[in-house]
Scaffold this motif. Structure first.
Motif, PDB file in Angstrom:
ATOM      1  N   ASN A  16       4.862  73.435  48.000  1.00 41.97           N
ATOM      2  CA  ASN A  16       4.936  73.068  46.581  1.00 41.97           C
ATOM      3  C   ASN A  16       6.331  73.225  45.997  1.00 41.97           C
ATOM      4  OD1 ASN A  16       2.296  72.338  46.521  1.00 41.97           O
ATOM      5  ND2 ASN A  16       1.558  74.329  45.804  1.00 41.97           N
ATOM      6  N   ASP A  17       7.031  74.283  46.372  1.00 43.14           N
ATOM      7  CA  ASP A  17       8.345  74.535  45.786  1.00 43.14           C
ATOM      8  C   ASP A  17       9.485  73.971  46.633  1.00 43.14           C
ATOM      9  OD1 ASP A  17       7.934  76.272  47.859  1.00 43.14           O
ATOM     10  OD2 ASP A  17       8.887  77.985  46.868  1.00 43.14           O
ATOM     11  N   GLU A  19      12.023  71.140  47.987  1.00 44.01           N
ATOM     12  CA  GLU A  19      12.686  69.960  47.435  1.00 44.01           C
ATOM     13  C   GLU A  19      13.360  69.178  48.556  1.00 44.01           C
ATOM     14  OE1 GLU A  19      16.435  69.059  44.519  1.00 44.01           O
ATOM     15  OE2 GLU A  19      15.326  70.921  44.232  1.00 44.01           O
TER      16      GLU A  19
END
Length: 142
Positions: A16-17, A19
């Motif tokens: 989720n975190d 990038e």
């Protein structure tokens, strides 16, 4: 960078975190480079050669058989399939020969068995075998 620019299988693998910072992209001529690798070239040629030999085997076994009750055989083989025919003698309207320039040179012809609804062709057949089949067929029709 957008998450949609990577394949879906990898999108699911991202946390989720996490990038995405950069993504490599295949060159439009990548297939040329793949074929220039000698191992891939040899494997490709061998695979095509095996498919070609398999196709030759299928075509070699293409046959039309006349019995006293019907015509059976395999015609028009594809790579992995071939049409099997089973025709009663009454359903056959005509048996036709198609001669070509190369057929006259090499001594072969094409036979076309025509019914009311379809026709079945076999190419590169000896002229003698077609003549014998036609003669026997028309004898049975009398």
């Amino acid at each position: 960078m957008d998450k949609n620019s990577i394949p879906k299988a990898f999108q699911k693998a991202l946390m989720n975190d996490e990038e995405v910072l950069a993504v490599t992209k295949k060159h439009s001529l990548w297939i040329l480079g793949w074929w220039l690798n000698p191992i891939n070239l040899i494997l490709g040629i061998c695979t095509l050669g095996l498919l070609f030999l398999y196709k030759l085997h299928i075509i070699k076994n293409e046959v039309i058989i006349l019995t006293n009750k019907r015509i059976i055989g395999s015609v028009s083989p594809k790579l992995f399939t071939k049409d099997k025919i089973e025709l009663t003698l009454n359903s056959v309207d005509n048996i036709r020969e198609d001669e070509t320039l190369f057929g006259n040179i090499f001594g072969w012809t094409a036979i076309q068995i025509e019914t009311r609804s379809d026709s079945y062709a076999q190419r590169q057949v000896t002229k003698d075998s077609v003549k014998a089949l036609k003669n026997k067929f028309y004898e049975l029709q009398k």
